[in-house]
Scaffold this active site. Structure first.
Site, PDB file in Angstrom:
ATOM      1  N   LYS A  61       0.834  -1.214   0.000  1.00 27.38           N
ATOM      2  CA  LYS A  61       0.000   0.000   0.000  1.00 27.38           C
ATOM      3  C   LYS A  61       0.868   1.263   0.000  1.00 27.38           C
ATOM      4  O   LYS A  61       0.877   2.031   0.968  1.00 27.38           O
ATOM      5  CB  LYS A  61      -0.939   0.008   1.204  1.00 27.38           C
ATOM      6  CG  LYS A  61      -1.926  -1.150   1.209  1.00 27.38           C
ATOM      7  CD  LYS A  61      -2.941  -0.995   2.320  1.00 27.38           C
ATOM      8  CE  LYS A  61      -3.970  -2.098   2.348  1.00 27.38           C
ATOM      9  NZ  LYS A  61      -3.446  -3.415   2.745  1.00 27.38           N
ATOM     10  N   THR A 115     -11.318  -1.430   3.385  1.00 28.41           N
ATOM     11  CA  THR A 115     -12.600  -2.074   3.679  1.00 28.41           C
ATOM     12  C   THR A 115     -12.923  -2.078   5.176  1.00 28.41           C
ATOM     13  O   THR A 115     -14.010  -2.476   5.575  1.00 28.41           O
ATOM     14  CB  THR A 115     -12.630  -3.521   3.123  1.00 28.41           C
ATOM     15  OG1 THR A 115     -11.344  -4.101   3.316  1.00 28.41           O
ATOM     16  CG2 THR A 115     -12.952  -3.537   1.660  1.00 28.41           C
TER      17      THR A 115
HETATM   18  O1  C5P Z   1      -8.156 -11.511   7.348  1.00 26.83           O
HETATM   19  P1  C5P Z   1      -8.900 -10.811   6.255  1.00 26.83           P
HETATM   20  O2  C5P Z   1      -9.644 -11.763   5.349  1.00 26.83           O
HETATM   21  O3  C5P Z   1      -9.739  -9.652   6.747  1.00 26.83           O
HETATM   22  O4  C5P Z   1      -7.726 -10.205   5.359  1.00 26.83           O
HETATM   23  C1  C5P Z   1      -7.918  -9.216   4.412  1.00 26.83           C
HETATM   24  C2  C5P Z   1      -6.585  -8.778   3.892  1.00 26.83           C
HETATM   25  O5  C5P Z   1      -6.795  -7.791   2.898  1.00 26.83           O
HETATM   26  C3  C5P Z   1      -5.666  -8.140   4.936  1.00 26.83           C
HETATM   27  O6  C5P Z   1      -4.353  -8.601   4.637  1.00 26.83           O
HETATM   28  C4  C5P Z   1      -5.754  -6.653   4.695  1.00 26.83           C
HETATM   29  O7  C5P Z   1      -4.517  -6.016   4.916  1.00 26.83           O
HETATM   30  C5  C5P Z   1      -6.077  -6.608   3.198  1.00 26.83           C
HETATM   31  N1  C5P Z   1      -6.784  -5.440   2.686  1.00 26.83           N
HETATM   32  C6  C5P Z   1      -7.993  -4.973   3.174  1.00 26.83           C
HETATM   33  N2  C5P Z   1      -8.598  -3.856   2.643  1.00 26.83           N
HETATM   34  C7  C5P Z   1      -8.036  -3.218   1.618  1.00 26.83           C
HETATM   35  C8  C5P Z   1      -6.814  -3.698   1.105  1.00 26.83           C
HETATM   36  C9  C5P Z   1      -6.228  -4.822   1.654  1.00 26.83           C
HETATM   37  O8  C5P Z   1      -8.552  -5.579   4.074  1.00 26.83           O
HETATM   38  N3  C5P Z   1      -8.635  -2.186   1.048  1.00 26.83           N
END
Ligand code: C5P
Length: 223
Positions: A61, A115
């Site tokens: 990011k 998110t």
């Molecule tokens: O554990 P979980 O399924 O929530 O993991 C989601 C992954 O996606 C995490 O590694 C988080 O850093 C990443 N992520 C996110 N939202 C974003 C970009 C990346 O949750 N916009």
């Protein structure tokens, strides 16, 4: 499998990571290495995954001024991850320079809005407006800057595909097997993502925290 699954390796033990990758075997081809694993295991992990034939989404990011981002991507380039991420809030000049720095060899994905943020958080950050509009506007900016796609929640995926185009990639985290309470606010299930035309889903905890990670992957379409 469409959407393709990217398993987020947010684990603090490299052996556990490699065990998980071994267990999932040919069922999973894409892995996401983000802050948690990268700051611990660095390029060693990225290279190992690629040696195992896996594709890597390096989720660092990026969020800085254009010149810094350009040279950071130059440093990433020899490691050839399949995707890297950048905050779309860096602005157009940095996004364009970042895309240039990839030399078309890495897929650059713009983070639209984390998110984990909901309406209330946005208000506290003085970001006003409807989440969908904000995400769409940022996705447009990414498209205009030449990026390959965006990271957005399942709730905005359909609008992005419709308004920006089928070939603009939508990668969706916040996938939950059973809807429950956690730090992700804009969540959906794998089936939601499929219905909305998402290209890739990023799934972390629902897989690596499960007693049966392989079973979770195999049952994704059912729940
Ligand atoms: O554990 P979980 O399924 O929530 O993991 C989601 C992954 O996606 C995490 O590694 C988080 O850093 C990443 N992520 C996110 N939202 C974003 C970009 C990346 O949750 N916009």
């Amino acid at each position: 499998m469409k959407p393709e699954v990217i398993v987020a390796l947010d684990l603090m033990d490299e052996e556990k990571i490699l065990d998980l990758v071994g267990l999932l075997g040919s069922k999973v081809s894409y892995y996401k290495v983000g802050y948690i694993a990268f700051y611990r295991f660095g390029w060693d992990l990225v290279d190992r995954l690629q040696d195992l034939g896996k594709s890597v989404m390096l989720d660092l990011k990026l969020d800085d001024i254009p010149n810094t981002i350009y040279h950071a991507i130059e440093a990433i380039l020899p490691h050839k991850p399949t995707f890297i991420t950048i905050h779309s809030s860096v602005g157009k000049e940095a996004l364009v320079m970042a895309q240039e720095a990839t030399k078309g060899e890495i897929g650059l994905l713009g983070i639209t809005l984390l998110t984990s943020l909901g309406e209330e958080d946005l208000e506290m950050l003085s970001i006003s407006g409807d989440v969908r509009d904000i995400v769409l506007k940022r996705a447009r900016l990414c498209k205009e800057s030449g990026l390959e796609g965006v990271v957005a929640s399942v709730k905005e995926a359909e609008t992005i595909k419709r308004e920006i185009g089928e070939d603009f990639l939508v990668v969706t985290p916040g996938i939950r097997i059973f809807q429950g309470k956690d730090d992700q606010k804009r969540t959906g299930t794998y089936r939601d993502a499929k219905e909305k035309g998402v290209d890739f889903v990023v799934i972390g905890r629902p897989i690596y925290d499960s007693d049966d990670p392989l079973g979770v992957i195999e049952r994704l379409e059912e729940v």
